[in-house]
Enzyme design. Structure first.
Site, PDB file in Angstrom:
ATOM      1  N   LYS A  59       0.831  -1.213   0.000  1.00 11.89           N
ATOM      2  CA  LYS A  59       0.000   0.000   0.000  1.00 11.89           C
ATOM      3  C   LYS A  59       0.868   1.267   0.000  1.00 11.89           C
ATOM      4  CE  LYS A  59      -3.933  -2.261   2.293  1.00 11.89           C
ATOM      5  NZ  LYS A  59      -4.878  -2.199   3.450  1.00 11.89           N
ATOM      6  N   TYR A  69     -12.389  -1.964  -3.503  1.00  8.39           N
ATOM      7  CA  TYR A  69     -12.901  -2.072  -2.132  1.00  8.39           C
ATOM      8  C   TYR A  69     -14.429  -1.930  -2.065  1.00  8.39           C
ATOM      9  CZ  TYR A  69      -8.298  -2.171   0.122  1.00  8.39           C
ATOM     10  OH  TYR A  69      -7.048  -2.539   0.565  1.00  8.39           O
ATOM     11  N   ASN A 110      -1.979   0.200   6.861  1.00  5.18           N
ATOM     12  CA  ASN A 110      -1.454  -1.071   7.371  1.00  5.18           C
ATOM     13  C   ASN A 110      -0.605  -1.855   6.358  1.00  5.18           C
ATOM     14  OD1 ASN A 110      -3.516  -1.906   5.785  1.00  5.18           O
ATOM     15  ND2 ASN A 110      -4.722  -2.850   7.406  1.00  5.18           N
ATOM     16  N   HIS A 141      -2.144  -5.506   1.553  1.00  7.98           N
ATOM     17  CA  HIS A 141      -3.421  -6.194   1.353  1.00  7.98           C
ATOM     18  C   HIS A 141      -3.123  -7.612   0.893  1.00  7.98           C
ATOM     19  CE1 HIS A 141      -7.444  -7.146  -0.168  1.00  7.98           C
ATOM     20  NE2 HIS A 141      -6.798  -7.727  -1.166  1.00  7.98           N
ATOM     21  N   GLU A 156      -9.709 -10.638  -7.494  1.00  7.06           N
ATOM     22  CA  GLU A 156      -8.721  -9.572  -7.321  1.00  7.06           C
ATOM     23  C   GLU A 156      -7.557  -9.709  -8.311  1.00  7.06           C
ATOM     24  OE1 GLU A 156      -9.687  -8.791  -2.595  1.00  7.06           O
ATOM     25  OE2 GLU A 156      -7.705  -9.535  -3.146  1.00  7.06           O
TER      26      GLU A 156
HETATM   27  P1  GDP Z   1      -7.796  -6.815   5.849  1.00  7.19           P
HETATM   28  O1  GDP Z   1      -8.423  -7.930   5.079  1.00  7.19           O
HETATM   29  O2  GDP Z   1      -6.932  -7.290   6.999  1.00  7.19           O
HETATM   30  O3  GDP Z   1      -7.044  -5.834   4.962  1.00  7.19           O
HETATM   31  O4  GDP Z   1      -8.965  -5.982   6.560  1.00  7.19           O
HETATM   32  P2  GDP Z   1     -10.450  -5.563   6.119  1.00  7.19           P
HETATM   33  O5  GDP Z   1     -10.907  -6.329   4.906  1.00  7.19           O
HETATM   34  O6  GDP Z   1     -11.297  -5.609   7.343  1.00  7.19           O
HETATM   35  O7  GDP Z   1     -10.300  -4.018   5.733  1.00  7.19           O
HETATM   36  C1  GDP Z   1      -9.769  -3.632   4.501  1.00  7.19           C
HETATM   37  C2  GDP Z   1      -8.893  -2.427   4.701  1.00  7.19           C
HETATM   38  O8  GDP Z   1      -9.677  -1.307   5.108  1.00  7.19           O
HETATM   39  C3  GDP Z   1      -7.840  -2.559   5.833  1.00  7.19           C
HETATM   40  O9  GDP Z   1      -6.699  -3.272   5.444  1.00  7.19           O
HETATM   41  C4  GDP Z   1      -7.542  -1.111   6.144  1.00  7.19           C
HETATM   42  O10 GDP Z   1      -6.635  -0.516   5.209  1.00  7.19           O
HETATM   43  C5  GDP Z   1      -8.925  -0.475   5.972  1.00  7.19           C
HETATM   44  N1  GDP Z   1      -9.597  -0.390   7.264  1.00  7.19           N
HETATM   45  C6  GDP Z   1     -10.165  -1.386   7.999  1.00  7.19           C
HETATM   46  N2  GDP Z   1     -10.694  -0.930   9.147  1.00  7.19           N
HETATM   47  C7  GDP Z   1     -10.461   0.410   9.144  1.00  7.19           C
HETATM   48  C8  GDP Z   1     -10.755   1.473  10.056  1.00  7.19           C
HETATM   49  O11 GDP Z   1     -11.350   1.261  11.123  1.00  7.19           O
HETATM   50  N3  GDP Z   1     -10.334   2.731   9.707  1.00  7.19           N
HETATM   51  C9  GDP Z   1      -9.690   2.981   8.525  1.00  7.19           C
HETATM   52  N4  GDP Z   1      -9.308   4.246   8.251  1.00  7.19           N
HETATM   53  N5  GDP Z   1      -9.390   2.015   7.646  1.00  7.19           N
HETATM   54  C10 GDP Z   1      -9.759   0.751   7.952  1.00  7.19           C
END
Ligand code: GDP
Length: 138
Positions: free
Chosen positions: A11, A51, A114, A117, A128
């Protein structure tokens, strides 16, 4: 376990902090092979499309803003049990909960920024990979 392919994105935060090489070294060190790779700056429609599953979430706007603020490195990874293996290597979504030795523990700032992905299952991996590598045989 069967050979699988998964999609990885390094990212914008990790690219800005010059961690592309460190993260690729962790991926290869875990026994995953890099089968295809592109560096690109996501447009807003591309990030929103990627997303789309999160579009009703309160953080969607922030997520799209973040993912479009600089270039990303997208790759197809292959290996035994690659989807789960890469998710384990990434660590928890929130780096505060990520285990030692994971990419997010080492390089992520918070739950939003973070570093990486990774696809979360075989169906999303296929979707994807096609999203970024339309001509790629899955
Ligand atoms: P992943 O599969 O571990 O990447 O997590 P998710 O599918 O739950 O979320 C997708 C992405 O959305 C995450 O990797 C973060 O970059 C973002 N994200 C998730 N939760 C939050 C949040 O509470 N705040 C913000 N700003 N971004 C979030």
């Amino acid at each position: 376990m069967a050979t699988q392919r998964t999609l990885s994105i390094i990212k914008p935060d990790a690219v800005e902090q010059h961690n592309i090489g460190n993260i690729l070294a962790m991926i290869e060190g875990a026994g995953l092979s890099i089968k295809a790779m592109r560096m690109l700056h996501l447009t807003r429609p591309m990030a929103e499309g990627f997303y789309a599953v999160h579009k009703e979430r309160p953080f969607f706007g922030e997520l799209v803003e973040f993912m479009t603020r600089g270039p990303v490195v997208v790759s197809v990874l292959e290996g035994d049990d690659a989807i789960a293996k890469y998710r384990a290597l990434m660590g928890a979504t929130n780096p505060a909960n990520a285990d030692e030795g994971t990419i997010r523990k080492a390089y992520a700032k918070d739950v939003g920024e973070n570093a990486v992905h990774g696809s979360d299952g075989p169906d999303t991996a296929q979707t994807e990979i096609r999203y970024f590598f339309p001509g790629y045989e899955v």
